[in-house]
Design a protein around this motif. Structure first.
Motif, mmCIF file in Angstrom:
data_model
loop_
_atom_site.group_PDB
_atom_site.id
_atom_site.type_symbol
_atom_site.label_atom_id
_atom_site.label_comp_id
_atom_site.label_asym_id
_atom_site.label_seq_id
_atom_site.Cartn_x
_atom_site.Cartn_y
_atom_site.Cartn_z
ATOM 1 N N ALA A 80 0.832 -1.207 0.000
ATOM 2 C CA ALA A 80 0.000 0.000 0.000
ATOM 3 C C ALA A 80 0.863 1.252 0.000
ATOM 4 O O ALA A 80 0.564 2.229 -0.701
ATOM 5 N N TYR A 81 1.942 1.229 0.763
ATOM 6 C CA TYR A 81 2.813 2.403 0.863
ATOM 7 C C TYR A 81 3.532 2.666 -0.455
ATOM 8 O O TYR A 81 3.600 3.816 -0.912
ATOM 9 N N THR A 82 4.065 1.623 -1.090
ATOM 10 C CA THR A 82 4.775 1.838 -2.352
ATOM 11 C C THR A 82 3.816 2.241 -3.471
ATOM 12 O O THR A 82 4.180 3.042 -4.341
ATOM 13 N N ASP A 83 2.586 1.701 -3.454
ATOM 14 C CA ASP A 83 1.587 2.139 -4.439
ATOM 15 C C ASP A 83 1.293 3.625 -4.268
ATOM 16 O O ASP A 83 1.169 4.366 -5.258
ATOM 17 N N TYR A 84 1.172 4.055 -3.015
ATOM 18 C CA TYR A 84 0.942 5.474 -2.744
ATOM 19 C C TYR A 84 2.101 6.319 -3.290
ATOM 20 O O TYR A 84 1.880 7.373 -3.905
ATOM 21 N N GLN A 85 3.335 5.861 -3.073
ATOM 22 C CA GLN A 85 4.498 6.612 -3.548
ATOM 23 C C GLN A 85 4.485 6.753 -5.072
ATOM 24 O O GLN A 85 4.732 7.835 -5.610
ATOM 25 N N ARG A 86 4.208 5.660 -5.741
ATOM 26 C CA ARG A 86 4.206 5.700 -7.214
ATOM 27 C C ARG A 86 3.115 6.624 -7.735
ATOM 28 O O ARG A 86 3.327 7.381 -8.693
ATOM 29 N N GLN A 87 1.946 6.567 -7.125
ATOM 30 C CA GLN A 87 0.839 7.413 -7.567
ATOM 31 C C GLN A 87 1.128 8.893 -7.361
ATOM 32 O O GLN A 87 0.518 9.741 -8.013
ATOM 33 N N ASN A 88 2.042 9.182 -6.449
ATOM 34 C CA ASN A 88 2.382 10.571 -6.171
ATOM 35 C C ASN A 88 3.752 10.965 -6.720
ATOM 36 O O ASN A 88 4.346 11.953 -6.285
ATOM 37 N N GLY A 89 4.249 10.166 -7.676
ATOM 38 C CA GLY A 89 5.483 10.506 -8.365
ATOM 39 C C GLY A 89 6.733 10.380 -7.525
ATOM 40 O O GLY A 89 7.764 10.986 -7.845
ATOM 41 N N GLN A 90 6.670 9.588 -6.472
ATOM 42 C CA GLN A 90 7.840 9.391 -5.617
ATOM 43 C C GLN A 90 8.522 8.073 -5.963
ATOM 44 O O GLN A 90 7.921 7.176 -6.539
ATOM 45 N N THR A 91 9.787 7.974 -5.609
ATOM 46 C CA THR A 91 10.517 6.731 -5.805
ATOM 47 C C THR A 91 10.092 5.733 -4.742
ATOM 48 O O THR A 91 10.107 6.045 -3.548
ATOM 49 N N ALA A 92 9.700 4.552 -5.177
ATOM 50 C CA ALA A 92 9.229 3.538 -4.229
ATOM 51 C C ALA A 92 10.345 3.116 -3.295
ATOM 52 O O ALA A 92 11.511 3.026 -3.680
ATOM 53 N N SER A 93 9.991 2.870 -2.050
ATOM 54 C CA SER A 93 10.948 2.425 -1.044
ATOM 55 C C SER A 93 11.478 1.038 -1.385
ATOM 56 O O SER A 93 10.811 0.243 -2.050
ATOM 57 N N ALA A 94 12.670 0.758 -0.906
ATOM 58 C CA ALA A 94 13.235 -0.583 -1.074
ATOM 59 C C ALA A 94 12.426 -1.574 -0.253
ATOM 60 O O ALA A 94 11.883 -1.218 0.795
ATOM 61 N N PRO A 95 12.325 -2.815 -0.729
ATOM 62 C CA PRO A 95 11.581 -3.825 0.044
ATOM 63 C C PRO A 95 12.165 -3.970 1.438
ATOM 64 O O PRO A 95 13.379 -3.842 1.625
ATOM 65 N N PRO A 208 -0.224 10.197 5.195
ATOM 66 C CA PRO A 208 -0.896 10.981 4.158
ATOM 67 C C PRO A 208 -2.327 10.483 3.970
ATOM 68 O O PRO A 208 -2.583 9.270 4.039
ATOM 69 N N PRO A 209 -3.279 11.376 3.747
ATOM 70 C CA PRO A 209 -4.682 10.962 3.591
ATOM 71 C C PRO A 209 -4.889 9.876 2.537
ATOM 72 O O PRO A 209 -5.686 8.952 2.745
ATOM 73 N N ALA A 210 -4.196 9.977 1.404
ATOM 74 C CA ALA A 210 -4.373 8.981 0.348
ATOM 75 C C ALA A 210 -3.908 7.601 0.803
ATOM 76 O O ALA A 210 -4.532 6.577 0.490
ATOM 77 N N LEU A 211 -2.814 7.537 1.545
ATOM 78 C CA LEU A 211 -2.328 6.261 2.059
ATOM 79 C C LEU A 211 -3.288 5.719 3.112
ATOM 80 O O LEU A 211 -3.582 4.520 3.138
ATOM 81 N N LYS A 212 -3.785 6.586 3.953
ATOM 82 C CA LYS A 212 -4.759 6.188 4.976
ATOM 83 C C LYS A 212 -5.984 5.544 4.318
ATOM 84 O O LYS A 212 -6.455 4.488 4.756
ATOM 85 N N GLU A 213 -6.489 6.148 3.254
ATOM 86 C CA GLU A 213 -7.654 5.606 2.564
ATOM 87 C C GLU A 213 -7.350 4.252 1.920
ATOM 88 O O GLU A 213 -8.183 3.336 1.941
ATOM 89 N N THR A 214 -6.153 4.120 1.366
ATOM 90 C CA THR A 214 -5.756 2.853 0.752
ATOM 91 C C THR A 214 -5.714 1.736 1.778
ATOM 92 O O THR A 214 -6.215 0.628 1.561
ATOM 93 N N LEU A 215 -5.132 2.003 2.933
ATOM 94 C CA LEU A 215 -5.054 1.003 3.988
ATOM 95 C C LEU A 215 -6.447 0.627 4.493
ATOM 96 O O LEU A 215 -6.726 -0.545 4.785
ATOM 97 N N GLU A 216 -7.322 1.607 4.582
ATOM 98 C CA GLU A 216 -8.691 1.328 5.031
ATOM 99 C C GLU A 216 -9.435 0.454 4.035
ATOM 100 O O GLU A 216 -10.203 -0.428 4.422
ATOM 101 N N ARG A 217 -9.199 0.670 2.748
ATOM 102 C CA ARG A 217 -9.827 -0.193 1.741
ATOM 103 C C ARG A 217 -9.303 -1.621 1.858
ATOM 104 O O ARG A 217 -10.054 -2.583 1.701
#
Length: 223
Positions: A80-95, A208-217
């Motif tokens: 969920a966190y890496t999906d949020y990063q990609r959607q917001n143009g950030q570099t995804a965290s390392a596993p 971040p609100p978008a990440l919070k919503e993703t986790l809730e889903r």
């Protein structure tokens, strides 16, 4: 202490309470529960049922519990966190590193934080009174041989609910996401008190609100 073992058993018991067959689900680090674990799983189910109180198994339908392990919970939160990063143009965290690449002390700190979040969320509706704490502690005494872990758990049950204190254990954004997802497993999002607790926990962890919503889903029962 061994909070990781206790947390794994509680999550696995949620899987058993739903009637799922244990499986790895292809998630790295998620091990199937064998026949030898049946007795412990039954005891953990009793402790978890007491912890959840009137919410019962209805709140155990979240996708995170179908794998029944800390590793699977972490994998879902990380995704969920890496999906949020990609959607917001950030570099995804390392596993995240696997358990065999981190120190036992770091594994314990991580599990401590997630279990603390789970226990606090279970208290968010105010239903755990002195009698119920005693029943939960009695169940854990059957499940956990380590007296230090039992004392730690009892202290977490007894302390006043403080989302800021819970959030202070979230030392990374990935861990914050995992702690929030664990919290979602045991709350009723339609309850005013529990919804207020979740919102304050997310604010304290600066989710971040978008990440919070993703986790809730992700925490919603499968259709």
């Amino acid at each position: 202490m061994n909070t990781k073992a206790l947390l794994d058993q509680l999550l696995a018991s949620g899987q058993a309470m739903l009637g799922h067959q244990p499986h790895s689900g292809g998630v790295a680090g998620a091990k199937p529960v064998g026949i030898s674990d049946f007795g412990k799983g039954a005891l953990a189910g009793g402790a978890l049922g007491l912890l959840l109180g009137h919410k019962g198994v209805r709140k155990l339908g979240g996708s995170a519990l179908k794998y029944g392990s800390v590793a699977a919970l972490g994998a879902l939160a990380y995704r969920a966190y890496t999906d949020y990063q990609r959607q917001n143009g950030q570099t995804a965290s390392a596993p995240p590193q696997t358990a065999d690449r981190v120190s036992p002390a770091e594994v314990e700190r991580h599990s401590d934080a997630v279990l603390r979040a789970l226990v606090a969320a279970a208290k968010a509706d105010g239903h755990i009174d002195t009698r119920e704490r005693g029943l939960i502690e009695a169940e854990l005494a059957k499940l956990v041989d380590d007296a230090e872990t039992r004392r730690w758990f009892a202290a977490e049950l007894a302390k006043p609910l403080d989302p800021a204190e819970v959030a202070s254990a979230a030392t990374t954004p990935e861990l914050a996401a995992e702690m929030y997802l664990a919290s979602l497993l045991v709350v009723d999002q339609q309850s005013f008190m529990e919804r207020a607790y979740l919102d304050e926990l997310a604010r304290q962890m600066q989710l971040p609100p978008a990440l919070k919503e993703t986790l809730e889903r992700q925490s919603l029962p499968a259709a």
